[in-house]
Design an enzyme around this catalytic site. Structure first.
Site, short mmCIF file in Angstrom:
data_model
loop_
_atom_site.label_atom_id
_atom_site.label_comp_id
_atom_site.label_asym_id
_atom_site.label_seq_id
_atom_site.Cartn_x
_atom_site.Cartn_y
_atom_site.Cartn_z
N PHE A 123 0.86 -1.18 0.00
CA PHE A 123 0.00 0.00 0.00
C PHE A 123 0.90 1.23 0.00
CE2 PHE A 123 -2.34 3.55 1.68
CZ PHE A 123 -3.50 3.50 0.93
N LYS A 166 2.60 11.52 6.87
CA LYS A 166 1.75 11.29 8.04
C LYS A 166 2.27 12.02 9.28
CE LYS A 166 -0.36 7.01 6.37
NZ LYS A 166 -1.62 7.64 5.96
N ASP A 223 9.53 3.02 1.81
CA ASP A 223 8.33 3.80 2.12
C ASP A 223 8.08 3.70 3.63
OD1 ASP A 223 5.81 4.81 2.57
OD2 ASP A 223 4.90 3.87 0.81
#
Length: 408
Positions: free
Chosen positions: A147, A261, A232
């Site tokens: 993801f 984030k 990531d």
């Protein structure tokens, strides 16, 4: 005299969203109105312990005083210039973020998906300008069950049919291999490979932690074959796993690290591509950009986030409380939990399907004042703010135990 606006309750607010909001989310039926630390409060005043923390966007809790102060201070001075001009906050942000990650240069963006897209562009440019891959033939190797976002390019290499179905045609240039499989990865890498892009821990897949040695193996393979290692760390980074970056558990330094984030402190969207100089130096003016990327408000908040991490306090908290989380979940195996994976303050918990789906367990926990989120069938994710106390964490685990016992 104008009458005061009537306050709508949770049920009415949820109904009001239905005809005017795109249905791309299926949130739990809780309407949050206020929050502080590890706690949120709905419009009726009911309090809930937040054990999701915005998928790690709220690593430092809701409205951390140092971050709120930094935002207020910057709001009174300057919020946006675009990158048409310099601003007085950006240099310090980039300097300290590079130092925190052990890398050289920063490409500031806004969202995690933007960081991933930017890294793909940079990797392709590096492949053509530095590695000598023929034009338009560069490939990027990725892992199944990944993801990395939801743009059309990113879903092109997703294996989640819900993310892909109906959104083609897809972008070429990607090779998908099983996660945690070095032999499959090596077989996929060739002279056209610009980069290997992976999550050090797969979040959306259910907090999947690879075998010891996998990340070091990816680093060795990419170095030997002359391609980039892009990690990531948008969910796994910035303290979540007990280290600043999850790759540090294996002493690995990638060529490129993607952050987002938590970098915005739960206040503004901030992301970044952080890389070795020879990688990001391939970009020239006009080849890539973002109006809001590197804006002074984002840089001020991001710098305050880095200051919190520079102390090491939150990494230590995640490591120490991670033991409490792991031990608590281990005690529930066979008591409604069939398995779990955890690192630091991050866990994927597989619930016995006979007790309920992940969604059903999440709703039951919500009714008992604990907020989590499901993923993939009967798996729930736990990712409390790194500010959570041991008492709060144990309380959440006891609530989970009670919910599972009642379901049985």
């Amino acid at each position: 005299m104008t009458a005061p606006a009537r306050t709508r309750d949770s049920a009415e607010l949820i109904r009001a969203e239905e005809p005017v909001l795109a249905h791309n989310y299926h949130p739990l039926p809780v309407v949050v109105a206020r929050a502080e630390g590890a706690w949120v409060e709905d419009v009726e005043g009911r309090r809930y312990l937040d054990m999701l923390a915005g998928y790690s966007a709220l690593n430092f809790g809701h409205r951390h005083p140092a971050l709120i102060e930094a935002a207020h201070r910057q709001l009174d001075r300057l919020t946006l210039t675009s990158r048409a001009f310099h601003n007085d906050r950006l240099a310090e942000f980039a300097e300290r973020l590079a130092a925190l990650t052990g890398l050289d240069m920063v490409l500031p963006m806004n969202t995690g998906a933007e960081a991933v897209e930017s890294a793909i562009k940079v990797a392709r440019k590096w492949a053509y300008d530095v590695k000598g891959v023929p034009a338009d033939r560069a490939t990027v190797v990725v892992a199944a069950e990944n993801f990395h976002g939801r743009t059309t390019t990113i879903v092109s290499f997703s294996t989640d049919e819900t993310a892909r179905s109906g959104f083609g045609p897809f972008t070429p240039g990607f090779r998908i291999v099983p996660y945690n499989d070095l032999a499959a990865l090596e077989a996929a890498v060739d002279e056209t490979t610009a980069a290997v892009l992976i999550e050090p821990i797969q979040g959306e897949a259910g907090v999947v932690v690879p075998d010891d040695g996998y990340l070091a193996g990816v680093r060795e393979l990419t170095r030997r074959t002359g391609c980039l290692f892009i990690a990531d760390e948008i969910q796994s980074g910035l303290g979540r796993t007990g280290r600043t970056l999850a790759v540090e558990h294996e002493g690995v330094v990638p060529d490129v690290v993607l952050l987002g984030k938590a970098l915005g402190g739960g206040i503004v969207p901030v992301s970044a591509v952080v890389a070795h100089r020879e990688v990001l130096s391939v970009l020239r003016p006009g080849e890539h950009g973002s109006t809001f990327g590197g804006n002074p408000l984002a840089a001020a908040v991001g710098t305050a986030v880095i200051e919190l991490l520079e102390t090491g306090e939150f990494q230590r908290r995640a490591q120490e409380l991670g033991v409490v989380l792991r031990d608590g979940l281990a005690s529930l195996v066979g008591q409604g939990v069939v398995g779990f994976r955890a690192r630091g303050l991050w866990a994927g918990v597989d619930i016995d399907p006979a007790i309920g789906t992940g969604r059903e367990i999440s709703e039951r926990l919500m009714r008992e004042g604990v907020l989590v989120k499901d993923t993939h069938g009967s798996t729930i994710r736990l990712a409390p703010p790194l500010t959570v106390t041991e008492q709060e964490l144990r309380s959440a685990l006891k609530t989970l135990e009670a919910v599972l016992a009642h379901g049985a």
